[in-house]
Design a protein around this motif. Structure first.
Motif, PDB file in Angstrom:
ATOM      1  N   VAL A  94       1.505  -1.451  -0.327  1.00  0.00           N
ATOM      2  CA  VAL A  94       0.359   0.091  -0.078  1.00  0.00           C
ATOM      3  C   VAL A  94       0.688   1.187  -0.401  1.00  0.00           C
ATOM      4  O   VAL A  94       0.591   2.319  -0.803  1.00  0.00           O
ATOM      5  CB  VAL A  94      -0.803   0.073   1.428  1.00  0.00           C
ATOM      6  N   ALA A  95       1.908   1.033   1.129  1.00  0.00           N
ATOM      7  CA  ALA A  95       2.865   2.709   1.301  1.00  0.00           C
ATOM      8  C   ALA A  95       3.473   2.847  -0.580  1.00  0.00           C
ATOM      9  O   ALA A  95       3.438   3.607  -0.915  1.00  0.00           O
ATOM     10  CB  ALA A  95       3.986   2.228   1.610  1.00  0.00           C
ATOM     11  N   TYR A  96       3.858   0.791  -1.275  1.00  0.00           N
ATOM     12  CA  TYR A  96       4.404   1.469  -2.595  1.00  0.00           C
ATOM     13  C   TYR A  96       3.437   2.037  -3.384  1.00  0.00           C
ATOM     14  O   TYR A  96       4.313   3.196  -4.212  1.00  0.00           O
ATOM     15  CB  TYR A  96       4.860  -0.020  -3.056  1.00  0.00           C
TER      16      TYR A  96
ATOM     17  N   LYS B 273      -7.090   7.217  -4.820  1.00  0.00           N
ATOM     18  CA  LYS B 273      -8.170   7.227  -6.529  1.00  0.00           C
ATOM     19  C   LYS B 273      -6.779   7.600  -6.939  1.00  0.00           C
ATOM     20  O   LYS B 273      -7.266   6.724  -8.535  1.00  0.00           O
ATOM     21  CB  LYS B 273      -8.253   8.716  -6.484  1.00  0.00           C
ATOM     22  N   GLY B 274      -6.184   7.569  -7.006  1.00  0.00           N
ATOM     23  CA  GLY B 274      -4.677   7.032  -8.113  1.00  0.00           C
ATOM     24  C   GLY B 274      -4.591   5.744  -8.355  1.00  0.00           C
ATOM     25  O   GLY B 274      -4.303   5.774  -9.521  1.00  0.00           O
ATOM     26  N   ILE B 275      -4.519   4.982  -7.641  1.00  0.00           N
ATOM     27  CA  ILE B 275      -4.490   3.504  -6.631  1.00  0.00           C
ATOM     28  C   ILE B 275      -5.271   2.731  -7.948  1.00  0.00           C
ATOM     29  O   ILE B 275      -4.605   1.831  -8.663  1.00  0.00           O
ATOM     30  CB  ILE B 275      -4.155   3.049  -5.442  1.00  0.00           C
ATOM     31  N   LEU B 276      -6.217   3.479  -7.486  1.00  0.00           N
ATOM     32  CA  LEU B 276      -7.603   2.897  -8.590  1.00  0.00           C
ATOM     33  C   LEU B 276      -7.993   2.863 -10.146  1.00  0.00           C
ATOM     34  O   LEU B 276      -8.329   2.647 -10.961  1.00  0.00           O
ATOM     35  CB  LEU B 276      -8.742   2.868  -7.904  1.00  0.00           C
TER      36      LEU B 276
ATOM     37  N   LYS C 296       3.753   5.480  -5.749  1.00  0.00           N
ATOM     38  CA  LYS C 296       3.591   5.614  -7.394  1.00  0.00           C
ATOM     39  C   LYS C 296       2.149   6.303  -7.300  1.00  0.00           C
ATOM     40  O   LYS C 296       2.831   7.066  -8.549  1.00  0.00           O
ATOM     41  CB  LYS C 296       3.927   4.182  -7.879  1.00  0.00           C
ATOM     42  N   PHE C 297       1.284   6.134  -7.070  1.00  0.00           N
ATOM     43  CA  PHE C 297       0.135   6.970  -7.668  1.00  0.00           C
ATOM     44  C   PHE C 297      -1.001   7.801  -6.159  1.00  0.00           C
ATOM     45  O   PHE C 297      -1.860   8.217  -6.540  1.00  0.00           O
ATOM     46  CB  PHE C 297      -0.909   5.878  -7.684  1.00  0.00           C
ATOM     47  N   THR C 298      -0.069   8.940  -5.872  1.00  0.00           N
ATOM     48  CA  THR C 298      -0.456   9.731  -4.754  1.00  0.00           C
ATOM     49  C   THR C 298      -1.725   9.210  -3.865  1.00  0.00           C
ATOM     50  O   THR C 298      -1.274   9.079  -2.108  1.00  0.00           O
ATOM     51  CB  THR C 298      -0.795  10.724  -5.291  1.00  0.00           C
ATOM     52  N   ASP C 299      -2.822   8.643  -3.824  1.00  0.00           N
ATOM     53  CA  ASP C 299      -3.605   8.132  -2.955  1.00  0.00           C
ATOM     54  C   ASP C 299      -4.240   7.440  -3.498  1.00  0.00           C
ATOM     55  O   ASP C 299      -4.013   7.229  -5.108  1.00  0.00           O
ATOM     56  CB  ASP C 299      -4.732   9.814  -3.453  1.00  0.00           C
TER      57      ASP C 299
ATOM     58  N   PRO D  25      -4.998  -8.546  -6.582  1.00  0.00           N
ATOM     59  CA  PRO D  25      -3.703  -7.753  -5.685  1.00  0.00           C
ATOM     60  C   PRO D  25      -4.010  -7.809  -4.794  1.00  0.00           C
ATOM     61  O   PRO D  25      -3.039  -7.133  -3.488  1.00  0.00           O
ATOM     62  CB  PRO D  25      -3.972  -5.973  -6.728  1.00  0.00           C
ATOM     63  N   SER D  26      -4.903  -7.602  -4.038  1.00  0.00           N
ATOM     64  CA  SER D  26      -5.688  -7.434  -2.041  1.00  0.00           C
ATOM     65  C   SER D  26      -4.831  -8.586  -1.242  1.00  0.00           C
ATOM     66  O   SER D  26      -4.832  -8.568  -0.440  1.00  0.00           O
ATOM     67  CB  SER D  26      -6.889  -7.774  -1.967  1.00  0.00           C
ATOM     68  N   LEU D  27      -4.558  -9.111  -2.511  1.00  0.00           N
ATOM     69  CA  LEU D  27      -3.469 -10.465  -1.493  1.00  0.00           C
ATOM     70  C   LEU D  27      -1.826 -10.076  -1.257  1.00  0.00           C
ATOM     71  O   LEU D  27      -0.945 -10.804  -0.461  1.00  0.00           O
ATOM     72  CB  LEU D  27      -3.676 -11.802  -1.826  1.00  0.00           C
ATOM     73  N   ILE D  28      -1.624  -9.409  -1.935  1.00  0.00           N
ATOM     74  CA  ILE D  28      -0.151  -8.568  -2.285  1.00  0.00           C
ATOM     75  C   ILE D  28      -0.195  -7.864  -0.794  1.00  0.00           C
ATOM     76  O   ILE D  28      -0.540  -7.234  -0.842  1.00  0.00           O
ATOM     77  CB  ILE D  28      -0.052  -7.836  -3.183  1.00  0.00           C
ATOM     78  N   GLU D  29       0.933  -8.014  -0.234  1.00  0.00           N
ATOM     79  CA  GLU D  29       1.259  -7.551   1.189  1.00  0.00           C
ATOM     80  C   GLU D  29       2.810  -6.679   1.350  1.00  0.00           C
ATOM     81  O   GLU D  29       2.706  -5.666   2.092  1.00  0.00           O
ATOM     82  CB  GLU D  29       1.919  -8.474   2.619  1.00  0.00           C
TER      83      GLU D  29
END
Length: 213
Positions: free
Chosen positions: A58-60, A69-72, A64-67, A91-95
């Motif tokens: 999530v931090a990564y 909304k950017g990630i989505l 890269k995509f600010t917030d 992707p929700s499984l990736i820690e």
């Protein structure tokens, strides 16, 4: 028999468009079983500066995509393409986003045994569908063994610095050649195809190379 033509693929297993580009290419190859390609997977880490332990996913993504909304927005086309291709990524499984140096070492060793493509498939599946950490030696050993490699030898090599410099030098060479994003495909060491191209493009390329009507 059609003469073999080298197809170098610069890719990182944690790159979503590499996953999609591979799936599109796989579709084309399955539809053209007499294709001439001899595939070699070349190392190219998206983020070679990542700590060896990787980074919280999530931090990564926020870096890269600010917030959110950017990630989505960034992941929407990835999810749409993966569903269309039947990849069903999670992707929700990736820690953690791993440093993929060891994954590329495994791919390099797999190349010596003619097992690169099944190993790349295993790396992508482990990361994108199973949320496994593909910098973890246990995960890498299991992937190698499933592709017919010697797990004991893989574990022994991973505990050393063997071929780290080789991977780094190949990455530097790729960037010096002008490769700045992945996936990048180079046909016969001459023709460059950038990005995740549709299967139809690869079918056309194969037909041209083989003289198919």
């Amino acid at each position: 028999m059609t003469a073999q033509i080298r197809l170098d693929i610069f890719a990182d297993p944690v790159c979503p468009w590499c996953l999609i580009g591979k799936a599109e290419l796989d579709r084309a190859l399955e539809s053209r079983p007499n294709h001439p390609f001899a595939i070699t997977w070349q190392p190219y880490r998206l983020d070679p500066q990542l700590p060896q332990a990787g980074m919280d996913y999530v931090a990564y993504m926020k870096m890269k995509f600010t917030d959110e909304k950017g990630i989505l927005a960034a992941m929407k086309p990835v999810m749409e393409a993966s569903e269309r291709l039947g990849l069903w990524i999670n992707p929700s499984l990736i820690e953690r986003v791993p440093n993929t140096l060891n994954a590329h070492r495994l791919l390099y060793w797999a190349g010596l045994e003619g097992a690169q493509t099944p190993v790349m498939s295993g790396l992508m599946r482990a990361h994108w569908r199973e949320g496994k950490n593909i910098s973890n030696p246990d995960v890498l050993v299991a992937i190698g063994e499933s592709a017919g490699m010697d797990g004991t030898m893989i574990r022994r090599l991973l505990a050393t610095t063997e071929d780290r410099d080789e991977i780094a030098s190949r990455e530097i060479h790729a960037r010096q050649r002008g490769i700045s994003s992945v996936p990048t495909f180079i046909v016969a060491d001459t023709h460059v195809v950038s990005g995740a191209q549709p299967a139809a493009l690869w079918q056309n390329v194969i037909d041209e190379l083989t003289g198919a009507a």
